[in-house]
Design an enzyme around this catalytic site. Structure first.
Site, PDB file in Angstrom:
ATOM      1  N   HIS A  54       0.828  -1.201   0.000  1.00  0.00           N
ATOM      2  CA  HIS A  54       0.000   0.000   0.000  1.00  0.00           C
ATOM      3  C   HIS A  54       0.868   1.259   0.000  1.00  0.00           C
ATOM      4  CE1 HIS A  54      -3.867  -2.149   1.567  1.00  0.00           C
ATOM      5  NE2 HIS A  54      -3.760  -2.175   0.246  1.00  0.00           N
ATOM      6  N   HIS A  87      -0.319  -8.752   1.179  1.00  0.00           N
ATOM      7  CA  HIS A  87      -1.348  -8.828   2.213  1.00  0.00           C
ATOM      8  C   HIS A  87      -1.980 -10.206   2.323  1.00  0.00           C
ATOM      9  CE1 HIS A  87      -1.274  -4.694   0.476  1.00  0.00           C
ATOM     10  NE2 HIS A  87      -1.035  -4.427   1.738  1.00  0.00           N
ATOM     11  N   CYS A 109       3.346 -11.826   2.761  1.00  0.00           N
ATOM     12  CA  CYS A 109       4.363 -11.720   3.810  1.00  0.00           C
ATOM     13  C   CYS A 109       4.347 -12.992   4.649  1.00  0.00           C
ATOM     14  CB  CYS A 109       4.067 -10.507   4.696  1.00  0.00           C
ATOM     15  SG  CYS A 109       5.163 -10.396   6.129  1.00  0.00           S
ATOM     16  N   HIS A 137     -10.028  -4.683   4.849  1.00  0.00           N
ATOM     17  CA  HIS A 137      -8.592  -4.629   4.564  1.00  0.00           C
ATOM     18  C   HIS A 137      -8.190  -5.926   3.866  1.00  0.00           C
ATOM     19  CE1 HIS A 137      -4.234  -4.665   5.174  1.00  0.00           C
ATOM     20  NE2 HIS A 137      -4.321  -3.354   5.325  1.00  0.00           N
ATOM     21  N   GLU A 139      -5.690  -7.831   4.000  1.00  0.00           N
ATOM     22  CA  GLU A 139      -5.150  -8.879   4.875  1.00  0.00           C
ATOM     23  C   GLU A 139      -6.278  -9.600   5.614  1.00  0.00           C
ATOM     24  OE1 GLU A 139      -2.458  -9.390   8.863  1.00  0.00           O
ATOM     25  OE2 GLU A 139      -1.939  -7.713   7.526  1.00  0.00           O
ATOM     26  N   CYS A 208       3.128  -7.870  13.700  1.00  0.00           N
ATOM     27  CA  CYS A 208       4.474  -8.208  13.244  1.00  0.00           C
ATOM     28  C   CYS A 208       5.542  -7.341  13.899  1.00  0.00           C
ATOM     29  CB  CYS A 208       4.552  -8.137  11.716  1.00  0.00           C
ATOM     30  SG  CYS A 208       4.875  -6.507  11.040  1.00  0.00           S
ATOM     31  N   SER A 236      -2.551   2.708   3.725  1.00  0.00           N
ATOM     32  CA  SER A 236      -1.595   1.863   4.452  1.00  0.00           C
ATOM     33  C   SER A 236      -1.991   1.810   5.921  1.00  0.00           C
ATOM     34  CB  SER A 236      -0.174   2.426   4.308  1.00  0.00           C
ATOM     35  OG  SER A 236       0.705   1.833   5.233  1.00  0.00           O
TER      36      SER A 236
END
Length: 322
Positions: A54, A87, A109, A137, A139, A208, A236
């Site tokens: 993003h 994502h 990721c 979102h 993710e 994370c 983001s």
């Protein structure tokens, strides 16, 4: 480290505190490299489902190199490589790619993949899963798409945690989006555990390391800064959280800017110290461009804060290294 940035104008003095760490994390760096290597190896176009990360500048640079960004897989031809964004994606996406015999590269990721695996483990153990995150979102969409419909309930706020009604008598577990506010998430988890004392914690924190480190750095930055500038795009999540964290940590003002051109210089009225950081998807050149813009207007003293030194790296897919 303390440097004086030359300025020929007679601007007033401004101390600029630069956060450490800031900018790209290992997952973002890996995802961008995957697109770049795919373009080098297979030529343009390479299709990318959703923004690889993003950040508008990153996306525009890759588009100029030959990447084609699409919303869904059905916009991609069968005979060109396709990359899935950092994502993560629902399981149905790679399944559809395989059914079409497409060549795809997964840039998810590894820390997001860890959450996917954790959710699958809880589901296999018969637990209903609470996902702490933001609706819509990518993710969150990807994590919820790892399991059958109804297996995961989304919890966005403390109020959601107070009012959540388990769909059945199954034991519960929780996972989180990796880019959330540490403090907000801790409050949600506390609320859930007050209601469900047996709720197990993840084996390892889902938020994370890069999100954690950047939030801790911006807390230090906010102490004594009149203004904090966070370089990052509005979509983001981790960048938006940095603005919120800075304000809560005591900064008089905090702003999200896509790049130096988005600065409103009226923000600097009465400002003697400005903190500068960047979200995990913002390239370092944008930060340096912002510092240069400050140096053209003010007599800047630049100080880099001490913080965590990140040495994490993630391997690229074997197809790109063979």
């Amino acid at each position: 480290m303390t440097d004086v940035v030359p300025n020929d104008s007679e601007g007033r003095a401004l101390t600029v505190r630069l956060a450490t760490p800031r900018g790209f994390c290992a997952g973002v760096d890996r995802a961008i490299q995957i697109v770049e290597r795919a373009l080098e190896k297979y030529g343009a176009p390479v299709y990318v489902r959703h923004e690889i990360v993003h950040n508008r500048h990153v996306v525009e640079r890759l588009r100029a190199l030959g990447a084609v960004f699409v919303k869904e897989l059905d916009e991609c031809p069968d005979d060109r490589p396709v990359v899935f964004s950092a994502h993560g994606v629902p399981k149905a996406v790679p399944e559809a790619a395989r059914s079409r015999e497409m060549f795809f590269l997964d840039a998810t990721c590894p820390l997001v993949s860890k959450v996917h695996v954790e959710a699958e483990r809880h589901h296999a153990a018969g637990r209903h899963i609470l996902l702490i995150g933001h609706a819509g979102h990518p993710e969150v969409v990807g994590t919820m798409g790892q399991l059958p419909s109804g297996a995961i309930s989304l919890v966005e706020t403390v109020e959601d945690a107070r009012t959540f009604a388990p769909p059945d008598d199954s034991p519960l577990a929780y996972v989180t989006q990796t880019t959330l506010s540490l403090d907000d998430t801790a409050e949600i988890v506390r609320t859930l555990k007050e209601r469900f004392p047996d709720l197990p914690d993840p084996h390892k924190e889902d938020i994370c390391y890069a999100t954690t480190n950047r939030q801790e750095a911006v807390k230090r930055l906010a102490e004594g800064s009149d203004l904090v500038l966070v370089v990052g795009s509005a979509n983001s999540s981790n960048s938006v959280r940095l603005v919120e964290v800075a304000l809560r940590a005591g900064a008089r003002d905090a702003r999200l800017v896509d790049d130096a051109s988005r600065i409103d210089w009226s923000w600097f009225d009465g400002v003697q110290t400005v903190g500068v950081t960047a979200g995990a998807s913002a390239p370092e050149e944008l930060i340096q461009g912002l510092i240069s813009a400050l140096g053209e207007r003010f007599d800047v003293t630049l100080r880099e804060d001490d913080g965590a030194r990140e040495t994490v790296t993630f391997k690229l897919p074997r197809a790109l290294t063979a």
